[in-house]
Every structure is written in C-alpha cells, then in structure tokens.
Design an enzyme around this catalytic site. Structure first.
Site, PDB file in Angstrom:
ATOM      1  N   SER A 139       2.362 -22.338 -42.980  1.00 61.12           N
ATOM      2  CA  SER A 139       3.599 -21.964 -43.589  1.00 61.12           C
ATOM      3  C   SER A 139       2.802 -21.856 -45.456  1.00 61.12           C
ATOM      4  O   SER A 139       2.248 -23.037 -45.623  1.00 61.12           O
ATOM      5  CB  SER A 139       4.725 -23.383 -43.209  1.00 61.12           C
ATOM      6  N   TYR A 152       5.743 -32.748 -44.966  1.00 58.26           N
ATOM      7  CA  TYR A 152       5.407 -31.160 -43.673  1.00 58.26           C
ATOM      8  C   TYR A 152       4.754 -30.002 -44.245  1.00 58.26           C
ATOM      9  O   TYR A 152       3.683 -30.053 -43.677  1.00 58.26           O
ATOM     10  CB  TYR A 152       7.041 -30.492 -43.391  1.00 58.26           C
TER      11      TYR A 152
HETATM   12  P1  NAP Z   1      11.731 -23.716 -34.272  1.00 60.31           P
HETATM   13  O1  NAP Z   1      12.817 -22.580 -33.453  1.00 60.31           O
HETATM   14  O2  NAP Z   1      11.933 -25.074 -34.455  1.00 60.31           O
HETATM   15  O3  NAP Z   1      10.668 -23.786 -32.828  1.00 60.31           O
HETATM   16  C1  NAP Z   1      10.002 -24.984 -32.561  1.00 60.31           C
HETATM   17  C2  NAP Z   1       9.342 -25.003 -30.877  1.00 60.31           C
HETATM   18  O4  NAP Z   1       8.688 -25.891 -30.936  1.00 60.31           O
HETATM   19  C3  NAP Z   1      10.276 -24.647 -29.843  1.00 60.31           C
HETATM   20  O5  NAP Z   1      10.269 -24.087 -28.744  1.00 60.31           O
HETATM   21  C4  NAP Z   1      10.551 -26.084 -29.440  1.00 60.31           C
HETATM   22  O6  NAP Z   1      10.724 -25.718 -28.295  1.00 60.31           O
HETATM   23  C5  NAP Z   1       9.142 -26.586 -29.463  1.00 60.31           C
HETATM   24  N1  NAP Z   1       8.832 -27.874 -30.390  1.00 60.31           N
HETATM   25  C6  NAP Z   1       9.354 -28.858 -31.015  1.00 60.31           C
HETATM   26  N2  NAP Z   1       8.733 -30.039 -30.657  1.00 60.31           N
HETATM   27  C7  NAP Z   1       7.828 -30.055 -29.620  1.00 60.31           C
HETATM   28  C8  NAP Z   1       6.999 -30.940 -28.729  1.00 60.31           C
HETATM   29  N3  NAP Z   1       7.124 -32.798 -28.991  1.00 60.31           N
HETATM   30  N4  NAP Z   1       6.470 -30.787 -27.850  1.00 60.31           N
HETATM   31  C9  NAP Z   1       6.365 -29.358 -27.433  1.00 60.31           C
HETATM   32  N5  NAP Z   1       7.364 -28.475 -28.566  1.00 60.31           N
HETATM   33  C10 NAP Z   1       7.891 -28.852 -28.831  1.00 60.31           C
HETATM   34  O7  NAP Z   1      10.987 -23.026 -35.210  1.00 60.31           O
HETATM   35  P2  NAP Z   1      10.408 -22.381 -35.987  1.00 60.31           P
HETATM   36  O8  NAP Z   1      11.357 -21.599 -36.587  1.00 60.31           O
HETATM   37  O9  NAP Z   1       9.907 -21.101 -34.304  1.00 60.31           O
HETATM   38  O10 NAP Z   1       8.745 -22.605 -36.114  1.00 60.31           O
HETATM   39  C11 NAP Z   1       7.439 -22.405 -35.302  1.00 60.31           C
HETATM   40  C12 NAP Z   1       5.815 -22.963 -35.746  1.00 60.31           C
HETATM   41  O11 NAP Z   1       6.608 -22.042 -37.259  1.00 60.31           O
HETATM   42  C13 NAP Z   1       6.300 -24.219 -36.450  1.00 60.31           C
HETATM   43  O12 NAP Z   1       4.615 -24.631 -36.800  1.00 60.31           O
HETATM   44  C14 NAP Z   1       7.264 -23.847 -38.290  1.00 60.31           C
HETATM   45  O13 NAP Z   1       6.025 -24.903 -38.654  1.00 60.31           O
HETATM   46  C15 NAP Z   1       6.446 -22.721 -38.440  1.00 60.31           C
HETATM   47  N6  NAP Z   1       7.423 -22.276 -40.011  1.00 60.31           N
HETATM   48  C16 NAP Z   1       8.421 -21.670 -39.512  1.00 60.31           C
HETATM   49  C17 NAP Z   1       9.341 -21.425 -40.602  1.00 60.31           C
HETATM   50  C18 NAP Z   1      10.221 -21.363 -40.643  1.00 60.31           C
HETATM   51  O14 NAP Z   1      11.144 -21.190 -41.527  1.00 60.31           O
HETATM   52  N7  NAP Z   1      11.475 -21.402 -39.325  1.00 60.31           N
HETATM   53  C19 NAP Z   1       8.367 -21.089 -41.779  1.00 60.31           C
HETATM   54  C20 NAP Z   1       6.936 -21.613 -41.829  1.00 60.31           C
HETATM   55  C21 NAP Z   1       6.637 -21.909 -41.061  1.00 60.31           C
HETATM   56  P3  NAP Z   1      11.104 -27.764 -27.621  1.00 60.31           P
HETATM   57  O15 NAP Z   1      13.194 -28.188 -27.797  1.00 60.31           O
HETATM   58  O16 NAP Z   1      12.065 -26.540 -26.049  1.00 60.31           O
HETATM   59  O17 NAP Z   1      10.408 -28.180 -27.216  1.00 60.31           O
END
Ligand code: NAP
Length: 260
Positions: A139, A152
C-alpha cells in the site's frame, strides 16, 4: 500450452476477486482462498461458467495456524500453481493507543506473517522450476507515516521490503516478484476496518486498479503504484536510497555525531 494455475488469497471480494476475474479471462485455472466459503463458491461457479476455467476454493482464515498450514501445503505440493497473488489483508481503524492488542496481533499476522509464509511455501518450487511469479499487495500507506495508520502502514512497509528483497534473491533464478501499492481503492476494506465514513466515490475503482497492476505485471515491473502519475518520483526516491547503500558501513562515525 497450458497456462499456470493462480492461487489468490483474499479472493472473495475486492481486489482479490477482481484479480480472479482477470486471470480467469486470461485462461488460467484458479485456487481461491478466503474465509467466506459461500462467496468463494459463488465466484468460482461464475468464473468457471463464464471463462471455462477450473476454479478450486480453499476456505482458510490466514491468521489461524491449521488453516494457513493447509494453504502452505497446497502451494508446496501443487506443481500447477506458478503464480501466487498474496492479496488478503485488512485495514486497522483507530489510533495506536485505542487499538486492542488482539486487533494489532491479527492485523500483523494477516498482513505480514501470512504473506511471508505463503511466499516461503511456494518459492523453493518456483526456483527449482526456474519460473513463476509472486505478487504481494502492499500500500502507499507503507511509504507515508503521515497518514496516521502506523500499524497498517508498518505491515505494508514490510510487504514492500520483502518484495524488493525477494526480487533481488529470486529474480536471477527466474522468479518474478512484484509489489503492488494501491492508494485508496473502493472496496469493503474501509467498512471492515471501521472507517465507515470513508467516501468510496473519491477512491480509485477496483477494476482500474487491478488492470493497471496487471500492466505492471506483464512488464515485469518490480514496484507498481497505479495512482502515481509521476513515475519519475518513485525512481528518484529509489535512486536516493540506493545512493546511501554503499555508504552505510563505515569505521568512523559521521561528523555530525561528534560529541559536543
Ligand atoms: P477487502 O475488499 O476487504 O477484501 C479483503 C479480502 O481478504 C477478502 O476476500 C477477505 O475475505 C480476505 N480476508 C480478510 N481477512 C482474512 C483472513 N483472516 N484470512 C483469509 N482471508 C481474509 O480488501 P481489498 O481492498 O480488496 O484489499 C486487498 C489488499 O489490498 C489488502 O492487502 C489491502 O491491504 C490492500 N490495499 C487495499 C487498499 C484499498 O484502499 N482498498 C489500498 C491499499 C492496499 P473473507 O472475509 O471471505 O475472508
């Protein structure tokens, strides 16, 4: 030619589900990992029907020992998997003193320990084969303590460093390693982290984010920051870091540390 299978963590929604869609359309079989079995099953059925690929699901909470061990075993043993998308991760709302010890432990376990363990499980097989890819979702927060998300951001700084180190170690052995550093992207992450007031309309669309990240992937870029229009700023930052490296090890202290 058979395309390699892609294992994607956090594939039930958001960035991970979008990666799943894109790799399916490219003709890759998939292994989708997350905790929510019903959502994984629905996505697997949809992608299998639309793209005609084989999609397995692996229900796992990556902060639980037995669950992550099962994913590690799959990565070690399934020779068809040559691409790991280390995407599962979570935000952590609140200030450092207000975050519970359990919330901090869980965030570090998911965002760092799970990432390095899964990379470690697949890397020896990829090195032996001289091919394959590991994509880690960091990130921009990992570059910006100013954003006030210390835990984070620290986990995401870990992901960047790990990716850069692995790129140097594994790259010469034929394994490509990419760090993808999104900025705010419109997914469920914000609500899950308790940042319910977050305005998703002001954030990058998840499709745009993943499509840009895949342009970086196809170019074999080491660090991909889809929202950074001025790519030369990253190059200057990285060049400044590299300029320090040969100067760190010295017998004598720098002049500014002369005792008064
Ligand atoms: P999201 O929509 O909240 O999705 C997170 C995913 O991770 C879901 O599929 C969730 O599925 C899974 N997950 C969460 N906790 C888990 C656990 N304990 N074990 C296994 N799976 C788990 O988040 P996203 O925005 O797509 O984020 C994906 C990645 O991008 C992350 O690493 C995040 O830090 C990074 N990122 C996101 C952003 C943003 O603004 N969205 C910005 C920078 C970086 P379940 O609930 O079904 O387990």
């Amino acid at each position: 030619m058979t395309r390699p299978t892609v294992l994607i963590t956090g594939a039930s929604t958001g960035i991970g589900a979008t990666y799943a869609d894109r790799f399916a359309r490219r003709g890759h079989d998939l292994v989708l990992v997350a905790r929510d079995t019903a959502r994984l099953e629905a996505l697997a059925a949809q992608l299998a029907a639309e793209a005609g690929v084989a999609v397995d699901i692996l229900t796992a909470d990556l902060t639980r020992e037995a669950d992550i061990a099962a994913v590690e075993a799959r990565l070690r043993d399934d020779a068809k998997i040559e691409i790991l998308i280390n995407n599962a991760g979570a935000g952590l709302g609140g200030s450092f003193v207000d975050q519970s010890a359990e919330a901090v432990r869980g965030n570090v376990a998911l965002n760092t320990t799970a990432v390095v363990r899964l990379a470690h499980a697949i890397a020896p097989r990829l090195v032996a084969a001289g091919t394959g890819s590991i994509v880690n979702l960091g990130s921009v927060v990992g570059l910006a303590p100013e954003f006030g998300m210390s835990v984070y951001g620290a986990t995401k700084a870990f992901v960047l460093f790990l990716s850069q180190g692995l790129a140097l170690e594994l790259g010469p052995k034929g394994v490509y390693v990419q760090a993808v550093l999104p900025a705010a992207t419109g997914t469920e992450l914000w609500g899950r982290a308790g940042m319910v007031g977050a305005d998703l309309s002001g954030m990058m669309d998840v499709n745009e984010l993943v499509d840009a990240a895949l342009v970086g992937f196809d170019r074999r870029e080491g660090v991909t920051i889809p929202t950074l229009h001025e790519g030369e700023l990253w190059d200057a930052f990285d060049d400044a870091r590299k300029a320090m490296v040969p100067r760190f090890a010295q017998l004598l202290r720098a002049d500014r540390y002369a005792a008064a």
